[in-house]
Design a protein around this motif. Structure first.
Motif, PDB file in Angstrom:
ATOM      1  N   ASN A  61       0.796  -1.239   0.000  1.00 51.69           N
ATOM      2  CA  ASN A  61       0.000   0.000   0.000  1.00 51.69           C
ATOM      3  C   ASN A  61       0.822   1.279   0.000  1.00 51.69           C
ATOM      4  O   ASN A  61       1.874   1.356   0.602  1.00 51.69           O
ATOM      5  CB  ASN A  61      -0.912   0.023   1.236  1.00 51.69           C
ATOM      6  CG  ASN A  61      -1.804   1.244   1.213  1.00 51.69           C
ATOM      7  OD1 ASN A  61      -2.288   1.635   0.145  1.00 51.69           O
ATOM      8  ND2 ASN A  61      -1.997   1.870   2.346  1.00 51.69           N
ATOM      9  N   PHE A  62       0.309   2.267  -0.716  1.00 49.84           N
ATOM     10  CA  PHE A  62       0.837   3.624  -0.583  1.00 49.84           C
ATOM     11  C   PHE A  62      -0.301   4.635  -0.661  1.00 49.84           C
ATOM     12  O   PHE A  62      -0.078   5.821  -0.822  1.00 49.84           O
ATOM     13  CB  PHE A  62       1.884   3.920  -1.665  1.00 49.84           C
ATOM     14  CG  PHE A  62       1.409   3.649  -3.071  1.00 49.84           C
ATOM     15  CD1 PHE A  62       0.586   4.545  -3.726  1.00 49.84           C
ATOM     16  CD2 PHE A  62       1.786   2.490  -3.719  1.00 49.84           C
ATOM     17  CE1 PHE A  62       0.141   4.298  -5.016  1.00 49.84           C
ATOM     18  CE2 PHE A  62       1.345   2.234  -5.011  1.00 49.84           C
ATOM     19  CZ  PHE A  62       0.523   3.140  -5.660  1.00 49.84           C
ATOM     20  N   ARG A  63      -1.554   4.143  -0.537  1.00 50.50           N
ATOM     21  CA  ARG A  63      -2.690   5.052  -0.699  1.00 50.50           C
ATOM     22  C   ARG A  63      -3.340   5.358   0.645  1.00 50.50           C
ATOM     23  O   ARG A  63      -3.626   4.456   1.433  1.00 50.50           O
ATOM     24  CB  ARG A  63      -3.730   4.419  -1.627  1.00 50.50           C
ATOM     25  CG  ARG A  63      -3.271   4.325  -3.075  1.00 50.50           C
ATOM     26  CD  ARG A  63      -4.468   4.168  -3.977  1.00 50.50           C
ATOM     27  NE  ARG A  63      -4.090   3.981  -5.361  1.00 50.50           N
ATOM     28  CZ  ARG A  63      -3.806   4.976  -6.202  1.00 50.50           C
ATOM     29  NH1 ARG A  63      -3.837   6.215  -5.786  1.00 50.50           N
ATOM     30  NH2 ARG A  63      -3.490   4.720  -7.455  1.00 50.50           N
ATOM     31  N   ASN A 203       2.022   9.644   1.755  1.00 50.75           N
ATOM     32  CA  ASN A 203       1.656   8.497   2.562  1.00 50.75           C
ATOM     33  C   ASN A 203       2.805   7.500   2.611  1.00 50.75           C
ATOM     34  O   ASN A 203       3.397   7.200   1.589  1.00 50.75           O
ATOM     35  CB  ASN A 203       0.458   7.816   1.886  1.00 50.75           C
ATOM     36  CG  ASN A 203      -0.492   7.285   2.881  1.00 50.75           C
ATOM     37  OD1 ASN A 203      -0.763   7.955   3.858  1.00 50.75           O
ATOM     38  ND2 ASN A 203      -0.987   6.089   2.647  1.00 50.75           N
ATOM     39  N   LYS A 204       3.095   6.970   3.790  1.00 49.63           N
ATOM     40  CA  LYS A 204       4.198   6.024   3.889  1.00 49.63           C
ATOM     41  C   LYS A 204       3.774   4.673   3.302  1.00 49.63           C
ATOM     42  O   LYS A 204       2.696   4.181   3.594  1.00 49.63           O
ATOM     43  CB  LYS A 204       4.574   5.860   5.363  1.00 49.63           C
ATOM     44  CG  LYS A 204       5.888   5.157   5.567  1.00 49.63           C
ATOM     45  CD  LYS A 204       6.175   5.008   7.046  1.00 49.63           C
ATOM     46  CE  LYS A 204       7.330   4.048   7.287  1.00 49.63           C
ATOM     47  NZ  LYS A 204       7.136   2.737   6.679  1.00 49.63           N
ATOM     48  N   ALA A 205       4.643   4.110   2.451  1.00 53.70           N
ATOM     49  CA  ALA A 205       4.303   2.825   1.840  1.00 53.70           C
ATOM     50  C   ALA A 205       4.536   1.704   2.842  1.00 53.70           C
ATOM     51  O   ALA A 205       5.488   1.748   3.617  1.00 53.70           O
ATOM     52  CB  ALA A 205       5.170   2.611   0.612  1.00 53.70           C
ATOM     53  N   ASP A 206       3.655   0.728   2.868  1.00 56.84           N
ATOM     54  CA  ASP A 206       3.911  -0.455   3.680  1.00 56.84           C
ATOM     55  C   ASP A 206       3.248  -1.686   3.055  1.00 56.84           C
ATOM     56  O   ASP A 206       2.417  -1.573   2.151  1.00 56.84           O
ATOM     57  CB  ASP A 206       3.484  -0.268   5.146  1.00 56.84           C
ATOM     58  CG  ASP A 206       2.028   0.126   5.312  1.00 56.84           C
ATOM     59  OD1 ASP A 206       1.272   0.027   4.332  1.00 56.84           O
ATOM     60  OD2 ASP A 206       1.648   0.518   6.425  1.00 56.84           O
TER      61      ASP A 206
END
Ligand SMILES: Cc1cc2nc3c(=O)[nH]c(=O)nc-3n(C[C@H](O)[C@H](O)[C@H](O)COP(=O)(O)OP(=O)(O)OC[C@H]3O[C@@H](n4cnc5c(N)ncnc54)[C@H](O)[C@@H]3O)c2cc1C
Length: 468
Positions: A61-63, A203-206
């Motif tokens: 995710n990055f949204r 947004n931080k990607a994880d």
């Protein structure tokens, strides 16, 4: 909350996500799902101490919209992050080789020859492409060279999308890379500029899953207040009647019908095609021509003591030139340790796709034998498998082949003349759970705007009746 004013057909992640976002706007929703439970492709199985996933096993995710869903559904406490230090591997000349993630490591990597590395560095000098609809192979070969295409992009497209880089449309499957070229004229330059300007995603990607597996997400979405989920409802026809839609379904031999002003089809493309063919033959044909690749997922559980490799990564992908029977292997118990007892390992292998569609027809035993014989030398496996499970998807993943964006634009154009009808499925704008959650948000916004601007579609009260 208004009574259900939108009917969604299909309770996979696309339908559930659209319903969730509509409900956040106070719009009542009903979902009709053919299966006896929601989730579509996504389902977690717990057997013999192993937790396996039938399809999506994780969310990359990055949204911010995905974060919002996780937060508001109360799933934050069940979110399980992937260990960021885990490596990624590729099979290269019969061995597992770490994939370099930064430029200096990339230049030192044994994955590519010196000419390939020089060609990569020359990317900055390559002029912008002129064609919007080029294939992944043409795009990557043109910008980064043949070797990068064969060793890195081919495994990515085959392993994660079950697709063929020669046929897949670059702007449909690599939209962010295509955007870098369009904006900066170079992928490398674009990445460098973005880094310097810190214009990377706010947004931080994880990468994550959930305690209990991906079904946790499905269960949370299915329990959304304001969303009525009816399972076992197989929709058989959709007919436009004046300014509303008549939907007929069968539930255990009983026929139901409903008239609705707004209808969302979140069914696979071919099923949507069948349902719409009578209403709009051109739209039906556009949808019917979308092909899917079959995929088999093989889960193998075994004692960790019987594996020599440290499994210090997420798993590995396989390029075409390595000639293995499968496309990729995820080390699930390494990604999410809760999925096995502490002394056990779960390896998940993806087979089939465009590369080897016939493999989906092999028996469970044949699949396990073929895969284990290839995994043994790569991972140093000495133990026998104590758990084997196969999940097969004849309609695995939609193939974004050919001039795919042009097809989607034609579909949108047909929908313009069918007010109240919307489509949201993984054959549009990305197959991942992330994109499905995001596209649900976009569609809900669109419907909410129409409702708020007082669009009048409906001359009859919505009704839900037993047809006989
Ligand atoms: C093997 C595999 C691994 C994957 N791994 C990942 C991953 O790790 N991460 C990731 O992000 N994504 C992954 N994906 C992609 C992701 O799982 C799918 O793209 C996504 O789940 C598709 O959701 P959907 O709702 O669009 O379609 P579906 O899940 O197919 O849902 C469609 C729904 O419509 C229903 N339906 C069909 N016909 C009717 C009818 N006539 N009436 C009523 N209902 C009907 C079906 O029963 C189904 O529930 C993977 C996919 C596969 C196949």
């Amino acid at each position: 909350m208004s009574s259900a004013s939108v009917l969604i057909i299909g309770g996979g992640i696309s339908g559930l996500s659209t319903a969730w976002w509509l409900a956040q706007q106070g719009i009542g929703v009903e979902i009709w799902e053919a299966d006896d439970q929601p989730g579509g492709l996504i389902r977690t199985t717990r057997e013999a101490g192993y937790t396996s996933e039938r399809a999506a096993g994780l969310v990359v995710n990055f949204r911010k919209e995905v974060d919002q869903v996780i937060l508001q559904t109360g799933l934050m406490r069940r979110k399980r992050l992937r260990d960021e230090s885990l490596k990624r591997y590729l099979v290269h000349r019969g061995d597992l080789v770490e994939v370099p993630m930064l430029m200096p490591a990339l230049l030192a990597s044994p994955l590519w020859s010196l000419p390939a590395k020089l060609r990569l560095m020359a990317e900055i000098l390559i002029p912008r492409g002129r064609r919007d609809d080029e294939s992944v192979s043409t795009f990557i070969r043109r910008r980064l060279g043949r070797e990068i295409l064969d060793t890195a992009m081919d495994p990515f497209v085959s392993g994660t999308l079950a697709s063929d880089p020669d046929l897949a449309e670059a702007r449909s499957v690599l939209p962010r890379l295509k955007a870098l070229e369009r904006r900066y004229g170079s992928l490398i330059l674009g990445m460098m500029i973005n880094r310097v300007l810190k214009r990377r995603r706010a947004n931080k990607a994880d990468t994550f899953s959930f305690s209990g597996g991906m079904s946790a997400l499905i269960e949370a979405l299915a329990a959304t207040p304001g969303v009525t989920l009816r399972c076992g409802m197989r929709v058989e026809s959709v007919i436009r009647k004046g300014d509303c839609w008549q939907v007929k379904a069968d539930q255990a031999g009983v026929q139901y019908q409903k008239w609705v002003p707004r209808l969302v089809l979140s069914t696979p493309a071919d099923i949507s095609a069948d349902l719409l063919m009578q209403t709009d033959t051109v739209l039906g044909r556009l949808l019917a021509q979308i092909a899917y690749a079959p995929v088999a997922v093989l889960h193998i559980g075994l004692p960790s003591s019987g594996i020599k490799h440290p499994l210090d990564g997420t798993g590995f992908l396989v390029s075409r030139e390595n000639g293995l029977a499968f496309n990729g292997n995820l080390w699930m118990s390494r990604l999410f340790p809760e999925r096995t007892p502490t002394d056990r390992t779960l390896l998940t292998t993806y087979l089939g796709g465009v590369r080897h569609p016939q493999q989906v027809d092999l028996s469970d035993e044949q699949l396990a034998t073929v895969v284990l014989s290839e995994l043994k030398p790569l991972l140093g496996i000495t133990a026998s498998a104590e758990y084997v499970r196969v999940d097969r998807h004849r309609r695995g993943l939609p193939l974004y082949h050919g001039q795919y964006q042009a097809r989607l634009e034609k579909i949108e154009h047909r929908l313009d003349s069918l007010p109240g009808l919307y489509l949201n499925g993984n054959y549009q704008h990305g197959v991942s759970v992330r994109e499905r959650l995001y596209q649900g948000h976009r569609l809900a916004q669109k419907i909410a705007v129409k409702l708020n601007t007082g669009e009048r579609l409906f001359s009859r009260e919505p009704s839900f009746v037993l047809a006989r």
